[in-house]
Design a protein around this motif. Structure first.
Motif, mmCIF file in Angstrom:
data_model
loop_
_atom_site.group_PDB
_atom_site.id
_atom_site.type_symbol
_atom_site.label_atom_id
_atom_site.label_comp_id
_atom_site.label_asym_id
_atom_site.label_seq_id
_atom_site.Cartn_x
_atom_site.Cartn_y
_atom_site.Cartn_z
ATOM 1 N N GLY A 109 0.739 -1.293 0.021
ATOM 2 C CA GLY A 109 -0.006 -0.147 0.138
ATOM 3 C C GLY A 109 0.883 1.201 -0.044
ATOM 4 O O GLY A 109 0.256 2.312 0.104
ATOM 5 N N PHE A 110 2.193 1.129 -0.143
ATOM 6 C CA PHE A 110 2.977 2.318 -0.300
ATOM 7 C C PHE A 110 3.013 2.937 -1.661
ATOM 8 O O PHE A 110 2.903 2.320 -2.656
ATOM 9 C CB PHE A 110 4.161 1.975 0.171
ATOM 10 C CG PHE A 110 4.186 1.639 1.713
ATOM 11 C CD1 PHE A 110 3.753 2.669 2.775
ATOM 12 C CD2 PHE A 110 4.737 0.421 2.262
ATOM 13 C CE1 PHE A 110 3.835 2.147 4.132
ATOM 14 C CE2 PHE A 110 4.567 -0.041 3.513
ATOM 15 C CZ PHE A 110 4.169 0.878 4.429
ATOM 16 N N THR A 111 3.518 4.228 -1.686
ATOM 17 C CA THR A 111 3.641 4.813 -2.977
ATOM 18 C C THR A 111 4.735 4.792 -3.699
ATOM 19 O O THR A 111 5.959 4.626 -3.106
ATOM 20 C CB THR A 111 3.339 6.585 -2.900
ATOM 21 O OG1 THR A 111 1.927 6.672 -2.426
ATOM 22 C CG2 THR A 111 3.211 7.108 -4.277
ATOM 23 N N ILE A 112 4.847 4.456 -5.049
ATOM 24 C CA ILE A 112 6.196 4.291 -5.764
ATOM 25 C C ILE A 112 6.203 5.398 -6.678
ATOM 26 O O ILE A 112 5.397 5.920 -7.305
ATOM 27 C CB ILE A 112 5.988 2.933 -6.658
ATOM 28 C CG1 ILE A 112 6.163 1.664 -5.782
ATOM 29 C CG2 ILE A 112 7.056 3.063 -7.477
ATOM 30 C CD1 ILE A 112 5.946 0.446 -6.617
ATOM 31 N N GLY A 113 7.459 6.112 -6.497
ATOM 32 C CA GLY A 113 7.976 7.205 -7.448
ATOM 33 C C GLY A 113 8.966 6.904 -8.140
ATOM 34 O O GLY A 113 9.718 5.939 -7.936
ATOM 35 N N ASN A 114 9.179 7.555 -9.286
ATOM 36 C CA ASN A 114 10.196 7.370 -10.391
ATOM 37 C C ASN A 114 11.414 8.181 -9.771
ATOM 38 O O ASN A 114 11.468 9.212 -9.415
ATOM 39 C CB ASN A 114 9.455 8.049 -11.565
ATOM 40 C CG ASN A 114 10.749 7.657 -12.800
ATOM 41 O OD1 ASN A 114 11.888 7.142 -12.430
ATOM 42 N ND2 ASN A 114 10.148 7.736 -13.914
ATOM 43 N N ARG A 136 11.636 5.753 -19.604
ATOM 44 C CA ARG A 136 11.984 4.435 -19.255
ATOM 45 C C ARG A 136 11.612 4.111 -18.204
ATOM 46 O O ARG A 136 10.954 2.843 -17.941
ATOM 47 C CB ARG A 136 13.604 4.014 -19.836
ATOM 48 C CG ARG A 136 13.635 2.404 -19.751
ATOM 49 C CD ARG A 136 15.154 2.334 -20.291
ATOM 50 N NE ARG A 136 15.375 0.939 -20.472
ATOM 51 C CZ ARG A 136 16.618 0.320 -20.696
ATOM 52 N NH1 ARG A 136 17.574 1.061 -21.083
ATOM 53 N NH2 ARG A 136 16.570 -0.994 -20.769
ATOM 54 N N GLY A 137 12.059 5.057 -17.142
ATOM 55 C CA GLY A 137 11.648 4.600 -15.917
ATOM 56 C C GLY A 137 10.388 4.719 -15.386
ATOM 57 O O GLY A 137 9.648 3.635 -14.882
ATOM 58 N N THR A 142 5.499 1.547 -14.126
ATOM 59 C CA THR A 142 4.039 1.283 -14.378
ATOM 60 C C THR A 142 3.455 -0.123 -14.594
ATOM 61 O O THR A 142 2.761 -0.728 -14.146
ATOM 62 C CB THR A 142 3.461 2.186 -15.533
ATOM 63 O OG1 THR A 142 4.017 3.309 -15.396
ATOM 64 C CG2 THR A 142 2.262 1.927 -15.863
ATOM 65 N N GLU A 143 4.493 -0.966 -15.305
ATOM 66 C CA GLU A 143 4.340 -2.245 -15.345
ATOM 67 C C GLU A 143 4.375 -3.152 -14.315
ATOM 68 O O GLU A 143 3.543 -3.897 -14.078
ATOM 69 C CB GLU A 143 5.466 -3.044 -16.517
ATOM 70 C CG GLU A 143 5.139 -2.231 -18.015
ATOM 71 C CD GLU A 143 6.190 -2.718 -18.930
ATOM 72 O OE1 GLU A 143 7.030 -3.415 -18.578
ATOM 73 O OE2 GLU A 143 6.073 -2.575 -20.163
ATOM 74 N N THR A 147 0.536 0.991 -11.848
ATOM 75 C CA THR A 147 -0.088 2.421 -11.782
ATOM 76 C C THR A 147 1.270 3.206 -12.134
ATOM 77 O O THR A 147 2.268 2.878 -12.001
ATOM 78 C CB THR A 147 -0.411 2.443 -10.134
ATOM 79 O OG1 THR A 147 -1.030 3.992 -10.191
ATOM 80 C CG2 THR A 147 0.707 2.211 -9.180
ATOM 81 N N LYS A 148 0.831 4.478 -12.845
ATOM 82 C CA LYS A 148 1.765 5.204 -13.323
ATOM 83 C C LYS A 148 2.080 6.359 -12.381
ATOM 84 O O LYS A 148 1.607 6.835 -11.615
ATOM 85 C CB LYS A 148 1.122 6.023 -14.424
ATOM 86 C CG LYS A 148 2.181 6.780 -15.473
ATOM 87 C CD LYS A 148 1.430 7.285 -16.385
ATOM 88 C CE LYS A 148 2.571 8.153 -17.450
ATOM 89 N NZ LYS A 148 1.905 8.744 -18.654
ATOM 90 N N PRO A 149 3.648 6.383 -11.943
ATOM 91 C CA PRO A 149 4.125 7.220 -10.843
ATOM 92 C C PRO A 149 3.730 8.557 -11.505
ATOM 93 O O PRO A 149 3.641 9.053 -12.818
ATOM 94 C CB PRO A 149 5.432 7.095 -11.127
ATOM 95 C CG PRO A 149 5.576 5.552 -11.528
ATOM 96 C CD PRO A 149 4.709 5.554 -12.486
ATOM 97 N N VAL A 150 3.563 9.518 -10.530
ATOM 98 C CA VAL A 150 3.179 10.911 -10.787
ATOM 99 C C VAL A 150 4.401 11.668 -10.107
ATOM 100 O O VAL A 150 4.172 12.834 -10.274
ATOM 101 C CB VAL A 150 1.793 11.339 -10.442
ATOM 102 C CG1 VAL A 150 0.826 10.926 -11.097
ATOM 103 C CG2 VAL A 150 1.612 11.048 -8.755
ATOM 104 N N LEU A 151 5.144 11.146 -9.340
ATOM 105 C CA LEU A 151 6.213 11.914 -8.536
ATOM 106 C C LEU A 151 7.642 11.270 -9.165
ATOM 107 O O LEU A 151 8.020 10.370 -9.167
ATOM 108 C CB LEU A 151 6.183 11.312 -6.982
ATOM 109 C CG LEU A 151 4.781 11.760 -6.536
ATOM 110 C CD1 LEU A 151 4.818 11.334 -4.852
ATOM 111 C CD2 LEU A 151 4.311 13.155 -6.441
ATOM 112 N N LEU A 152 8.538 12.268 -9.302
ATOM 113 C CA LEU A 152 9.973 12.066 -9.773
ATOM 114 C C LEU A 152 10.804 12.687 -8.629
ATOM 115 O O LEU A 152 10.849 13.772 -8.322
ATOM 116 C CB LEU A 152 10.071 12.505 -11.120
ATOM 117 C CG LEU A 152 11.649 12.687 -11.742
ATOM 118 C CD1 LEU A 152 11.810 11.415 -11.788
ATOM 119 C CD2 LEU A 152 11.719 13.503 -12.880
#
Length: 253
Positions: A109-114, A136-137, A142-143, A147-152
């Motif tokens: 349940g944690f958020t993944i950022g790029n 590429r990141g 996302t795969e 879910t597509k990251p929105v934070l970099l």
């Protein structure tokens, strides 16, 4: 005689406009609930590093770029301490090497950022190379996380105005930090705890690492979490901090 609703041409156009507006408003609200806007100001995109707020909320963030031993103990501590909100910035090349570990972050349940694909400083690259690395990141993460990251968070936290513009074009907010635990120095558990507890104020974004080079973070975290809670802090997502943020900027060259 039953009443009959009559709508003349002018009223019909008004009704149509209202219906169209309602449709787009509903769509916007749906998207807004599932994404956040790029952190920007009148002078252009800015890196977010803290929120100017009186609420005692902070965000825990972890950079991951190497190794497979330290991440799980950190996840276990967060879970055992009932911390529901934390963001992990993953180097996508690392995530490709350890897909099960990357997926476990999302599953808990944690958020993944790029954190980029290659772990190279963006301020030393040309814009095309930076854009390709971010893309590429995005694709890899996302795969893996579905879910597509929105934070970099750029590798090494290095960016310039050009990188800010590239991130904005890709719909990403660059996230820096305002409190550095300096856990990467492995200075001892007590020093890591001190670094965080003595610096943290309302709205801060706290930097940790979860790579194998960092050997004391999981041991320091329980006391950090307890100390912050005892001081009245709660743990928030970065998105929540950004929602109430008053943009402050300094020159980025």
């Amino acid at each position: 005689m039953k009443g009959i609703w009559v709508i003349n041409g002018q009223n019909w156009r008004a009704v149509t406009i209202i219906m169209i507006a309602a449709f787009f408003a509903a769509g916007w609200l749906y998207l807004e609930r599932n994404s956040i806007s790029v952190f920007t100001t009148d002078s252009g995109p800015q890196a977010f590093y803290r929120s100017e707020t009186d609420e005692k909320k902070v965000a825990l963030t972890f950079n991951v770029s190497w190794g497979e031993e330290r991440l799980t103990p950190i996840l276990d501590v967060l879970e055992s301490e009932d911390v529901d909100e934390a963001t992990f910035f993953l180097s996508a090349s690392w995530a490709e090497r350890y897909p099960e570990l990357a997926s476990s972050i999302h599953e808990r349940g944690f958020t993944i950022g790029n954190h980029g694909y290659q772990y190279k400083s963006y301020d030393t690259w040309d814009q095309t190379k930076v854009s390709q690395d971010i893309q590429r990141g995005q694709q890899v993460l996302t795969e893996l996380a579905e879910t597509k990251p929105v934070l970099l968070r750029p590798p090494n936290g290095a960016f310039n105005q050009e990188v800010l513009g590239i991130a904005e074009k890709q719909g990403l907010s660059i996230i820096h930090w305002s409190v550095d635990s300096k856990d990467y120095q492995n200075p001892g558990t007590d020093q890591i705890i001190k670094n965080v507890l003595e610096q943290t104020t309302a709205g801060d974004v706290i930097l940790f690492h979860a790579s194998d080079t960092v050997k004391q973070t999981d041991k320091a975290l329980p006391d950090i979490i307890k100390g912050l809670r005892d001081d009245g802090f709660t743990f928030s997502s970065i998105e929540s901090l950004m929602t109430g943020a008053e943009p402050e900027s300094s020159e980025v060259k």
